[in-house]
Design a protein around this motif. Structure first.
Motif, short mmCIF file in Angstrom:
data_model
loop_
_atom_site.label_atom_id
_atom_site.label_comp_id
_atom_site.label_asym_id
_atom_site.label_seq_id
_atom_site.Cartn_x
_atom_site.Cartn_y
_atom_site.Cartn_z
N ILE A 135 -0.93 -3.58 -5.70
CA ILE A 135 -0.50 -2.25 -5.28
C ILE A 135 -1.74 -1.41 -5.05
O ILE A 135 -2.55 -1.21 -5.95
N THR A 136 -1.91 -0.96 -3.81
CA THR A 136 -3.06 -0.15 -3.43
C THR A 136 -2.58 1.22 -2.98
O THR A 136 -1.39 1.41 -2.71
N THR A 137 -3.49 2.18 -2.90
CA THR A 137 -3.06 3.54 -2.58
C THR A 137 -4.19 4.37 -1.97
O THR A 137 -5.34 3.92 -1.88
N ASP A 138 -3.84 5.61 -1.56
CA ASP A 138 -4.80 6.62 -1.10
C ASP A 138 -4.72 7.80 -2.06
O ASP A 138 -3.62 8.19 -2.48
N ILE A 139 -5.86 8.41 -2.36
CA ILE A 139 -5.89 9.59 -3.21
C ILE A 139 -6.89 10.60 -2.64
O ILE A 139 -8.00 10.23 -2.26
N ILE A 140 -6.47 11.86 -2.58
CA ILE A 140 -7.34 12.96 -2.17
C ILE A 140 -7.81 13.68 -3.43
O ILE A 140 -7.00 14.06 -4.27
N VAL A 141 -9.12 13.83 -3.57
CA VAL A 141 -9.66 14.59 -4.70
C VAL A 141 -10.16 15.95 -4.20
O VAL A 141 -10.64 16.08 -3.08
N GLY A 142 -10.00 16.97 -5.05
CA GLY A 142 -10.48 18.30 -4.69
C GLY A 142 -9.58 19.05 -3.74
O GLY A 142 -10.05 19.89 -2.95
N PHE A 143 -8.26 18.76 -3.79
CA PHE A 143 -7.32 19.54 -2.98
C PHE A 143 -7.40 21.00 -3.42
O PHE A 143 -7.68 21.29 -4.60
N PRO A 144 -7.21 21.97 -2.49
CA PRO A 144 -7.34 23.38 -2.85
C PRO A 144 -6.58 23.74 -4.14
O PRO A 144 -5.38 23.44 -4.26
N GLY A 145 -7.30 24.33 -5.06
CA GLY A 145 -6.70 24.77 -6.32
C GLY A 145 -6.57 23.69 -7.36
O GLY A 145 -6.07 23.96 -8.48
N HIS A 150 0.87 -1.17 0.00
CA HIS A 150 0.00 0.00 0.00
C HIS A 150 0.91 1.22 0.00
O HIS A 150 1.50 1.58 1.02
N LEU A 151 1.05 1.85 -1.17
CA LEU A 151 1.97 2.98 -1.35
C LEU A 151 1.14 4.25 -1.51
O LEU A 151 0.53 4.48 -2.55
N SER A 152 1.13 5.07 -0.49
CA SER A 152 0.29 6.26 -0.47
C SER A 152 0.75 7.26 -1.52
O SER A 152 1.91 7.65 -1.56
N MET A 153 -0.17 7.69 -2.40
CA MET A 153 0.17 8.65 -3.45
C MET A 153 -0.45 10.01 -3.20
O MET A 153 0.20 11.03 -3.33
N GLN A 154 -1.74 10.06 -2.90
CA GLN A 154 -2.52 11.27 -2.62
C GLN A 154 -2.84 12.09 -3.87
O GLN A 154 -3.95 12.56 -4.05
N SER A 155 -1.86 12.29 -4.76
CA SER A 155 -2.14 12.95 -6.03
C SER A 155 -1.09 12.54 -7.06
O SER A 155 0.09 12.42 -6.72
N GLY A 156 -1.54 12.34 -8.31
CA GLY A 156 -0.61 12.02 -9.39
C GLY A 156 -0.25 13.23 -10.22
O GLY A 156 0.44 13.11 -11.24
N SER A 157 -0.69 14.41 -9.78
CA SER A 157 -0.35 15.65 -10.47
C SER A 157 0.92 16.24 -9.85
O SER A 157 0.96 16.47 -8.63
N PRO A 158 1.97 16.48 -10.64
CA PRO A 158 3.21 17.03 -10.07
C PRO A 158 3.01 18.34 -9.31
O PRO A 158 3.62 18.54 -8.26
N THR A 159 2.14 19.20 -9.81
CA THR A 159 1.93 20.49 -9.13
C THR A 159 1.16 20.33 -7.83
O THR A 159 1.50 20.96 -6.82
#
Length: 553
Positions: A431-441, A392-401
């Motif tokens: 391979i599982t992960t965590d992702i946050i959607v709608g982070f500010p901006g 379980h590899l935490s990613m949170q966002s795949g956008s570099p910015t």
């Protein structure tokens, strides 16, 4: 019993049943539990408690530590199957002529204790209601407050103790709830919340017991006698707690999978996260204590052990026994003594220590991608029968910015590289992960960049969280928030991609024999459900007796 196997067990692991009476006994006093309940009061009022837990695996583990220590002290947990039997036996002795039985109402991890007297259903009071709170989102804090109010109303407990991340974050939001008597933090115990909770209960219960004994001590008469007895009793109970914590958990609820916490604390300071502010002390459990605990759990029938921590990749920093709650300068400056790779290598080879453990497998909890180095992957590959091919590899966002705005470690490119390396070395692991959607901006373009990475890596499961602002974090001050409706849309969109990726991964395992831990029997279909080493849940033919065993399918 095999004498050689028994030598490998600690005193805590040996069967706690009286050889003369055959009745279950309290391991701390060697007395039948029912006698402990009866000692001080002929009226049906034993020291009872119940713990409710919200949040992560670490929270669940810490609640189990408290439950075990209190049971070792002679407290009764009515939802514990054996404790319920002792409680029922005690009630029958003290309520002759009144029909008494206890009904457990399952509601997820909540269980309601109810008492029937002469056919009339009434609520049964608990001595202690204990709630372990979570602060990961606003919703989790709201759930914590709601649960506390519900439990107070349902049980009318004598004492209500609140602890956990949300209590550390804001004690006032709980101390103002009518009925809450204790809000406990680990601040004065080096971050050791378990020690803080047990100390609060022991001191409170100790004062009550001493005052209750005042009539018998009245002829001797002095406050000094009372204080001496209280101090002596407290010392004995503290030693019982130390022994319970040092020996590790012996059970983990009514499951066949147990969590073992080997690390605490985080210093990553992601911009959206409160945890480094609430669990900032880095600690690691000594390897020998980890081995002792796992051995104990295996001998008590658990088959899968999940190695967990707040930031597991920090394992090896600040080695500290579970019983230690005072920090010294040396604790914080000692060099790293081990790491996760070394720990997993030790746990995969009990035979190197002359020990024979029952059949088992290990699963690693959440990691940062850069902490899944080739050395760890190689150990996992070499011990495939004992370490699950699942990361379980935490990613949170795949956008570099967005990744940079979150202050996540490394880069998205490095994250993908680690996933692809794991895929190769471990031969198609989950391979599982965590992702946050709608982070500010977060723009639509940035969200779609995350979706592209999800497809590139091929996650088998994703925990998706709409962004929740936590007061006191940099993200809460960023502004340019994504509307709630848009966050929900993105969550649904990503959920559909996750479904596609999961199906694709399951298909990639077609024809491969897997080892399932059978967890539940369904009599209506005469089938079992279980979880494989690849973290795939499935239904398959089997018998009820197979629950709690490994099944190849």
């Amino acid at each position: 019993m095999n004498k050689n196997k028994d030598k490998n067990k600690t005193d805590w692991e040996k069967e706690s049943t009286s050889k003369t009476t055959g009745k279950p006994i309290c391991e701390s006093t060697c007395k039948p539990i029912s006698e402990i309940v009866c000692e001080s009061d002929s009226v049906f009022k034993p020291k009872t408690f119940q713990i409710w837990t919200l949040g992560c695996k670490v929270n669940q583990y810490e609640s189990e530590q408290i439950r075990q220590a209190l049971c070792d002290l002679g407290f009764i947990s009515p939802t514990d199957l054996q404790s319920r039997k002792e409680l029922r036996d005690h009630s029958e002795r003290n309520y002759s002529g009144a029909q008494q039985d206890f009904v457990t109402e399952n509601q997820g991890n909540r269980e309601s204790l109810e008492c029937r007297k002469g056919g009339e259903k009434t609520k049964s009071s608990l001595t202690w209601v204990i709630v372990n709170t979570c602060a990961v989102t606003q919703e989790s804090e709201a759930k914590s407050r709601k649960l506390i109010r519900q439990m107070i109303k349902r049980y009318q407990p004598e004492k209500v103790l609140v602890f956990g991340c949300s209590a550390e974050h804001d004690t006032e939001q709980y101390s103002t709830i009518l009925g809450v008597t204790h809000v406990v933090t680990g601040e004065k115990h080096g971050g050791n919340r378990v020690a803080a909770v047990l100390e609060a209960i022991l001191k409170t219960q100790g004062m009550q017991e001493t005052l209750g004994a005042q009539s018998t001590l009245g002829t001797r008469g002095t406050q000094e006698v009372l204080e001496t007895q209280e101090a002596r009793d407290l010392e004995v109970k503290v030693e019982t707690c130390r022994k319970s914590l040092a020996g590790g958990l012996r059970r983990f609820g009514e499951r066949h999978r147990a969590y073992v916490k080997v690390q605490d604390g985080c210093r990553q300071f992601c911009t959206y996260c409160l945890i480094p502010h609430l669990r900032h002390e880095l600690t690691s459990v000594p390897v020998e204590e980890v081995r002792t605990e796992i051995r104990s759990l295996l001998h008590h029938g658990y088959k899968e052990i999940v190695i967990t921590g707040i930031h597991l990749g920090y394992y090896g920093l600040n080695i500290r026994s579970r019983t230690q709650n005072i920090w010294t300068i040396e604790d914080r400056t000692q060099p790293r003594q081990s790491n996760l790779t070394e720990l997993m290598n030790v746990l995969a080879h009990p035979e190197r220590f002359g020990e024979e453990w029952p059949e088992y497998r290990l699963r690693i909890s959440s990691l940062e991608a850069h902490e899944a180095g080739d050395d760890l992957l190689q150990i996992m590959a070499e011990n495939r029968s004992r370490i699950c091919p699942h990361l379980h590899l935490s990613m949170q966002s795949g956008s570099p910015t967005v990744h940079r705005r979150m202050n996540r470690p490394g880069t998205v490119e490095q994250y993908v590289e680690r996933c692809l390396s794991a895929r190769k070395i471990l031969d198609n692991p989950a391979i599982t992960t965590d992702i946050i959607v709608g982070f500010p901006g977060e723009t639509e373009k940035e969200f779609l960049e995350t979706c592209d990475v999800v497809r590139q890596v091929g996650f088998s499961k994703i925990h998706i969280f709409p962004f929740s602002a936590r007061p006191g974090t940099p993200a809460a001050e960023m502004g340019n928030w994504v509307p709630t409706e848009e966050k929900h849309r993105r969550e649904l969109y990503l959920t559909e991609i996750e479904r596609e990726m999961h199906e694709k991964y399951v298909q990639s395992l077609a024809g491969r024999k897997m080892q399932f831990l059978a967890e539940r029997f369904h009599p209506e279909t005469e089938k079992l459900t279980g979880t494989s080493e690849y973290y795939i849940q499935a239904e398959f033919p089997g018998k009820k007796e197979m629950v709690g065993t490994f099944v190849e399918y």
